[in-house]
Design an enzyme around this catalytic site. Structure first.
Site, PDB file in Angstrom:
ATOM      1  CG  ASN A 156      -1.974   1.049   1.212  1.00 45.54           C
ATOM      2  OD1 ASN A 156      -1.915   1.985   0.437  1.00 45.54           O
ATOM      3  ND2 ASN A 156      -2.963   0.903   2.078  1.00 45.54           N
ATOM      4  CD1 TRP A 158      -2.788   6.806   3.427  1.00 40.38           C
ATOM      5  CD2 TRP A 158      -1.770   5.525   4.959  1.00 40.38           C
ATOM      6  NE1 TRP A 158      -2.962   7.408   4.658  1.00 40.38           N
ATOM      7  CE2 TRP A 158      -2.343   6.652   5.616  1.00 40.38           C
ATOM      8  CE3 TRP A 158      -1.084   4.591   5.730  1.00 40.38           C
ATOM      9  CZ2 TRP A 158      -2.261   6.841   6.991  1.00 40.38           C
ATOM     10  CZ3 TRP A 158      -0.987   4.794   7.101  1.00 40.38           C
ATOM     11  CH2 TRP A 158      -1.566   5.896   7.725  1.00 40.38           C
ATOM     12  CG  HIS A 274     -11.102   6.230  -1.263  1.00 44.42           C
ATOM     13  ND1 HIS A 274     -10.948   5.133  -0.455  1.00 44.42           N
ATOM     14  CD2 HIS A 274      -9.918   6.896  -1.187  1.00 44.42           C
ATOM     15  CE1 HIS A 274      -9.742   5.119   0.071  1.00 44.42           C
ATOM     16  NE2 HIS A 274      -9.094   6.187  -0.361  1.00 44.42           N
ATOM     17  CE1 TYR A 283      -8.268   8.002   3.458  1.00 44.85           C
ATOM     18  CE2 TYR A 283     -10.405   6.907   3.355  1.00 44.85           C
ATOM     19  CZ  TYR A 283      -9.028   6.869   3.198  1.00 44.85           C
ATOM     20  OH  TYR A 283      -8.415   5.715   2.792  1.00 44.85           O
ATOM     21  NE  ARG A 337      -9.978   0.936   4.139  1.00 49.60           N
ATOM     22  CZ  ARG A 337      -9.468   2.090   3.688  1.00 49.60           C
ATOM     23  NH1 ARG A 337     -10.254   2.998   3.149  1.00 49.60           N
ATOM     24  NH2 ARG A 337      -8.162   2.328   3.780  1.00 49.60           N
ATOM     25  NE  ARG A 341      -9.226   0.751   9.206  1.00 50.39           N
ATOM     26  CZ  ARG A 341      -8.642   1.787   8.598  1.00 50.39           C
ATOM     27  NH1 ARG A 341      -8.324   2.865   9.315  1.00 50.39           N
ATOM     28  NH2 ARG A 341      -8.389   1.744   7.309  1.00 50.39           N
ATOM     29  CB  SER A 342     -11.368  -3.786  17.207  1.00 46.43           C
ATOM     30  OG  SER A 342      -9.963  -3.930  17.046  1.00 46.43           O
ATOM     31  CG  ASP A 547     -41.652  17.610  16.060  1.00 47.04           C
ATOM     32  OD1 ASP A 547     -40.703  18.188  15.514  1.00 47.04           O
ATOM     33  OD2 ASP A 547     -42.796  18.099  16.122  1.00 47.04           O
ATOM     34  CG  ASP A 548     -40.142  13.585  20.521  1.00 41.73           C
ATOM     35  OD1 ASP A 548     -38.970  13.818  20.170  1.00 41.73           O
ATOM     36  OD2 ASP A 548     -40.683  14.147  21.491  1.00 41.73           O
TER      37      ASP A 548
END
Length: 797
Positions: A156, A158, A274, A283, A337, A341-342, A547-548
Site C-alpha cells: 500500500n 499510503w 475515494h 478521512y 470502512r 476496525r476495533s 419530531d419524536d
C-alpha cells in the site's frame, strides 16, 4: 492574496488563546508570530514537539496529567516489548513481513510511541540515554533494511508515503538532539525519497486529493522543518490551496463547483473521499485533524495560510461534524470502512474532531470563539461512555482542562433535522435521541471494502437506520462484527448472504435519494428508491421525521427471486433479558428465542422504545446471542478472539419473490410501554398515500402533510408534477412549504395546493407563486441546487 488567515478568522482572541493549546505553544511560539524569529524553523520544531508532548511546564502532579503520562509509559512498555535491532528479519518478531506494508508503518509507530515516553517529563523513561541509543539503532535498522532510497516499496502506497513518514518525522522531532546530524540527514532523505512533493503521491505520482493531500502536506512540512527548508514550507502552504493546479484540488475550498475529483467538503456539510464514499467520520476527521496541526505550525510565519477559503474550516465543524455527532459517536454511515476496525470503535472518531477544534480555538474570536468553545465543552461533557480526558493526548488534555474550568457554558442538547444531499444521508436530533438514515444513489457509492476491510458492509446504505439513545456504547463494544449484516435496522433486503465485499464501490441505478426539511424545525421527509445490488429487488422507502415520531413507509417491494425482509429493529441489548412486549403481552426473555406474530399493532422494547403498526402487521421476532471475530469483517486488522453480544431483531417477512409489497410503522424512540400502547390505540399520524407514485402522511395535531413523490401524483390537497419531497404545514394562519428535488436532475418542481386566497409572505430565491386552477400554484427552480431544500411561507391575502 493579501487577506491573511488572521484577518479571515478575525484574529486571535486572548481569552480563547488562554483556553486552547498549552501555554508554551501559544506564548513562546504563537506570540512570537510577529517577530522575525517566527520564520526560524527551530521555533517550528518546538511547536511540533509541543503538539506531541504537551510542551514544557506540565504539572506532572495534577491527577489527569499524571494519568496521561502513565498511559504514555504503558504504551511505551508495550511498544518496546520484543524490540531487537540485532535481528535480521525485523525489529519485532511479529513485524517481519516484506509483503505487508503495514508492518513497516507499525514498526515506525512503535518507535515513535517509545520516543514520546523519552520526551515527556514524568515518565520513567524521560531522557533515558539507553532508550535514546536503542531507538536510534531501531531507526538505523529500518533505514538499512526497509525504508528509504534503494528499497522497493510493496503493498500500500499510503504506508510508504504517509504512515511511515508521519511516524518517522515525529520520532525525529522527539529525539532530535539525541539522533545526531548524520542520522537526521538519512531520515530526511528517506522521507523525501517517498514524499517529495506536497501535491503528488503514489508511485505513479497522482494528484493528491482530500485527506491524502493534507497528510502528504503534513509529511513534507515536518520534514522541511527538520531540514530548515522554508521553500518547501511555502510549497506546503500553496499545495493546501492547490496553487499549481489553479485551485482545482484545494482542500480548503468547498467541492460544489470544483474542477477536481470532488473529494473533500461540500457546502452542505458532506465529505467525500475515494471519489463517491461518504467519509466525514473517516478521512474527513483526519483531514480536519491534520490541517489543524498545520495551521498551528505555520501560524504567524511567512508560510501561514493566506487563502480566504481557510474560513471554510469553521463551516466544516458546524455543518460537517456537529450535526453528525450524537453524544460522542459519529454517525457510522459516514465512517466508511473504519467501522470494521476495533481500534476505531468507542467514539474514537469524535475524539479526533474534538482535538482538532481545540487546536482551532486560538484562531477564533468573538461569536465564533464563543460558539466553538461551547460546542467543545458540550461534546466533552455529554459523552459519558468515553471520557475524553482519559484518552486524549497531553496537549489537548491541557487545552480541554482549561476550557472545562472556564465560565463558558456548554452548547446544550442539539435539536435539529439535517440532510446531506451530497452524500445521501440524514440526521434527526431530538432531546432524547438521534436518528441517522443512510441511503445511496447514482451519485454515491453503497459502501467501501478495500484492503480486506469491511467485508460485510453489503447493506450499509440500503436504508439503514441508526438509533442513538442513552445507550451510548450501542454501536461500540463489538457491534459491527456481531450484528447480523443481513438485518440492519431499516433496510429492505433479499435475505441471502453475498460473498465478502460483494458490490462494494457501487452506485445505484436510481437517482431518487434525499428529501426536504422545514427550516427551524425537526420536521423532514426523506426517501430512497432502493435498487439492490446483486438482485432485481426494488423498494420505495420513506422516513417522515416528525419530531419524536418517525414514520417508516415502504411500497412497490418487488423481487424476481429470493426471500425479502424489511428490518424493523436490530438492537444490541445492554440487558440480554430486556423486556419485549407485543400488544401488551410480554414475550419470553430466553436466549435463542424466536416467534412469529400476526396482526401486531404495538411493540415495545425496554430501553429502546416503541413501534406502532397502524395497519395490523405480521411480524417476526428473534432474541439471540451472536458470536463472531473482528477478523470475520476485517482480515487486515482484525483479531481471531471470539466476542459474543445479545441482540433482539424484529422484521417483516415479505415472502419469496414478492410483488408490490409494502410496510408502515411508527417508531417512537425512548417511548415507554404505556406511551406505545396509547399511540397504538390512537396513532397521531395517518397514511395519506403509499403507492408507487407517492408516499404521504398527515399529522393530526396540526394538519402537517409530508410527502415523497416518486412520480407525478396527488396526496390530499397537494399535487406534484414529478419527483419531489414536500412538506406543507398550516401554522398560525399561514402555510409553510418546503420542497426539494431528491433526484437532483429536475430544473423545476411544480406544486398545486388546494388553497385559495393565499399570497407569498416569504420565499427563498427561485420560487414563483400564482393562482392555479385548483387554488395556488407554486413553481420552484431546482436547477443546480443538488437536492437542497427550498422553502416559502404563504398567508391569506
Amino acid at each position: 492574496m493579501t487577506t491573511t488567515r488572521r484577518t479571515v478568522l478575525a484574529g486571535t482572541g486572548a481569552t480563547l488563546a488562554a483556553l486552547a493549546l498549552p501555554t508554551p505553544l501559544l506564548s513562546a511560539a504563537h506570540a512570537a508570530g510577529s517577530a522575525a524569529g517566527a520564520d526560524d524553523t527551530t521555533l517550528l520544531r518546538t511547536r511540533w514537539h509541543t503538539l506531541l508532548t504537551g510542551g514544557p511546564g506540565l504539572d506532572t502532579a495534577e491527577p489527569r496529567i499524571a494519568a496521561a503520562i502513565a498511559r504514555i509509559d504503558r504504551a511505551a512498555t508495550s511498544a518496546l516489548k520484543g524490540l531487537d535491532p540485532s535481528r535480521t528479519d525485523g525489529l519485532w518478531p511479529d513485524l517481519t513481513s516484506t509483503a505487508i506494508s503495514n508492518h513497516v508503518t507499525t514498526s515506525f509507530k512503535r518507535l515513535a510511541t517509545a520516543a514520546t515516553a523519552w520526551a515527556v517529563p514524568g515518565t520513567t523513561r524521560y531522557g533515558d540515554p539507553a532508550l535514546a541509543e536503542l531507538l536510534g539503532r531501531g531507526v538505523d535498522w529500518m533505514l538499512e533494511h526497509r525504508y528509504g532510497p534503494g528499497h522497493v516499496r510493496f503493498d500500500n502506497d499510503w504506508d510508504w508515503e504517509i504512515g511511515c513518514a508521519l511516524a518517522l518525522n515525529d520520532t525525529a522531532v522527539l529525539l532530535h538532539d539525541a539522533l545526531g546530524d548524520d542520522r537526521l540527514t538519512r531520515i530526511d532523505d528517506a522521507v523525501r525519497h517517498y514524499t517529495p512533493d506536497p501535491n503528488l503521491w503514489r508511485a505513479d505520482r497522482q494528484i493528491a486529493t482530500g485527506a491524502n493531500r493534507v497528510w502528504i502536506c503534513t509529511v513534507v512540512a515536518v520534514n522541511a522543518v527538520l531540514r530548515g527548508d522554508g521553500t518547501d514550507l511555502a510549497r506546503v502552504r500553496d499545495a493546501l490551496s492547490d496553487v499549481d493546479g489553479g485551485g482545482a484540488n484545494s482542500v480548503l475550498a468547498f467541492q460544489d463547483a470544483g474542477a477536481g475529483t470532488g473529494e473533500g467538503f461540500y457546502s452542505d456539510g458532506s465529505f467525500l473521499q475515494h471519489y463517491k464514499h461518504p467519509y466525514n467520520g473517516g478521512y474527513g476527521k483526519e483531514l480536519l485533524g491534520n490541517l489543524s496541526r498545520l495551521l498551528n505550525l505555520l501560524d504567524g510565519t511567512s508560510w501561514e495560510l493566506t487563502d480566504p477559503d481557510v474560513a471554510n474550516v469553521r463551516h466544516w465543524v458546524t455543518d460537517g461534524f456537529e450535526p453528525l455527532i450524537a453524544r460522542g459517536d459519529v454517525q457510522h454511515g459516514v465512517c466508511g470502512r473504519e467501522i470494521a476496525r476495533s481500534s476505531k470503535q468507542g467514539h474514537v472518531a469524535a475524539q479526533t474532531v474534538i482535538e482538532a477544534v481545540l487546536r482551532l480555538l486560538p484562531g477564533l474570536s468573538g461569536a465564533d470563539a464563543d460558539r466553538f468553545a461551547a460546542l467543545v465543552k458540550q461534546w466533552i461533557t455529554e459523552d459519558t461512555h468515553r471520557d475524553f480526558l482519559d484518552v486524549t493526548d497531553l496537549a489537548s488534555l491541557v487545552a480541554a482542562q482549561r476550557l472545562l474550568a472556564s465560565a463558558t457554558k456548554p452548547r446544550g442538547t442539539l435539536v435539529t433535522h439535517r440532510q446531506f444531499p451530497r452524500m445521501d444521508k440524514a440526521m434527526h436530533h431530538r432531546a432524547g435521541f438521534t436518528l441517522g438514515i443512510s441511503a445511496y444513489s447514482t451519485r454515491i457509492y453503497n459502501y467501501e471494502s478495500i484492503q480486506n476491510e469491511n467485508l460485510h458492509g453489503w447493506h450499509l446504505s440500503d436504508g439503514m437506520v441508526l438509533l442513538y439513545d442513552d445507550d451510548l456504547g450501542h454501536y461500540s463494544e463489538d457491534y459491527w462484527p456481531t450484528v447480523d449484516p443481513l438485518r440492519l435496522a431499516g433496510t429492505t433486503v433479499v435475505a441471502q448472504r453475498p460473498a465478502n465485499a460483494a458490490g462494494q464501490r457501487t452506485t445505484s441505478t436510481a437517482d431518487w435519494a434525499g428529501g426536504a426539511a422545514l427550516p427551524g424545525t425537526t420536521l423532514g421527509a426523506y426517501g430512497q428508491d432502493l435498487r439492490a445490488f446483486g438482485s432485481d429487488l426494488r423498494a420505495l422507502k420513506s422516513w417522515f421525521c416528525l419530531d419524536d415520531v418517525i414514520v417508516h413507509v415502504g411500497s412497490g417491494i418487488t423481487a424476481g427471486a429470493g426471500p425479502v425482509e424489511t428490518i424493523v429493529e436490530n438492537r444490541k441489548l445492554r440487558d440480554a433479558a430486556a423486556e419485549l412486549t407485543v400488544d401488551g403481552v410480554r414475550a419470553p426473555s430466553d436466549t435463542d428465542w424466536s416467534a412469529g406474530y400476526e396482526n401486531v399493532r404495538g411493540v415495545h422494547l425496554a430501553g429502546t422504545g416503541g413501534y406502532v403498526f397502524p395497519n395490523p402487521t405480521a411480524l417476526r421476532a428473534l432474541r439471540e446471542q451472536r458470536t463472531a471475530t473482528w477478523r470475520d469483517i476485517n482480515i487486515k486488522y482484525g483479531t481471531d478472539t471470539p466476542v459474543t453480544r445479545p441482540y433482539l431483531t424484529l422484521w417483516q417477512d415479505h415472502g419469496t419473490a414478492p410483488s408490490d409489497a409494502g410496510y408502515c410503522w411508527l417508531q417512537l424512540p425512548g417511548a415507554s410501554a404505556e406511551r406505545t400502547a396509547q399511540v397504538a390505540l390512537a396513532p397521531p399520524v395517518s397514511t395519506v398515500a403509499a403507492s408507487t407514485a407517492v408516499h404521504a402522511v398527515r399529522r393530526a395535531a396540526d394538519g402537517l402533510l409530508a410527502a415523497n413523490f416518486w412520480a407525478a401524483g396527488q396526496a390530499g390537497e397537494l399535487t406534484c408534477d414529478g419527483p419531489a419531497a414536500v412538506l406543507v404545514r398550516p401554522r398560525d394562519g399561514q402555510v409553510e412549504v418546503a420542497v426539494s428535488d431528491p433526484t437532483q436532475l429536475r430544473d423545476r418542481v411544480v406544486l398545486d395546493l388546494d388553497l385559495r386566497g393565499y399570497k407569498v409572505r416569504r420565499a427563498d430565491r427561485g420560487v414563483a407563486v400564482a393562482r392555479g386552477r385548483s387554488g395556488t400554484r407554486i413553481t420552484v427552480d431546482t436547477a443546480g441546487l443538488h437536492g437542497a431544500t427550498v422553502s416559502l411561507t404563504l398567508s391569506r391575502s
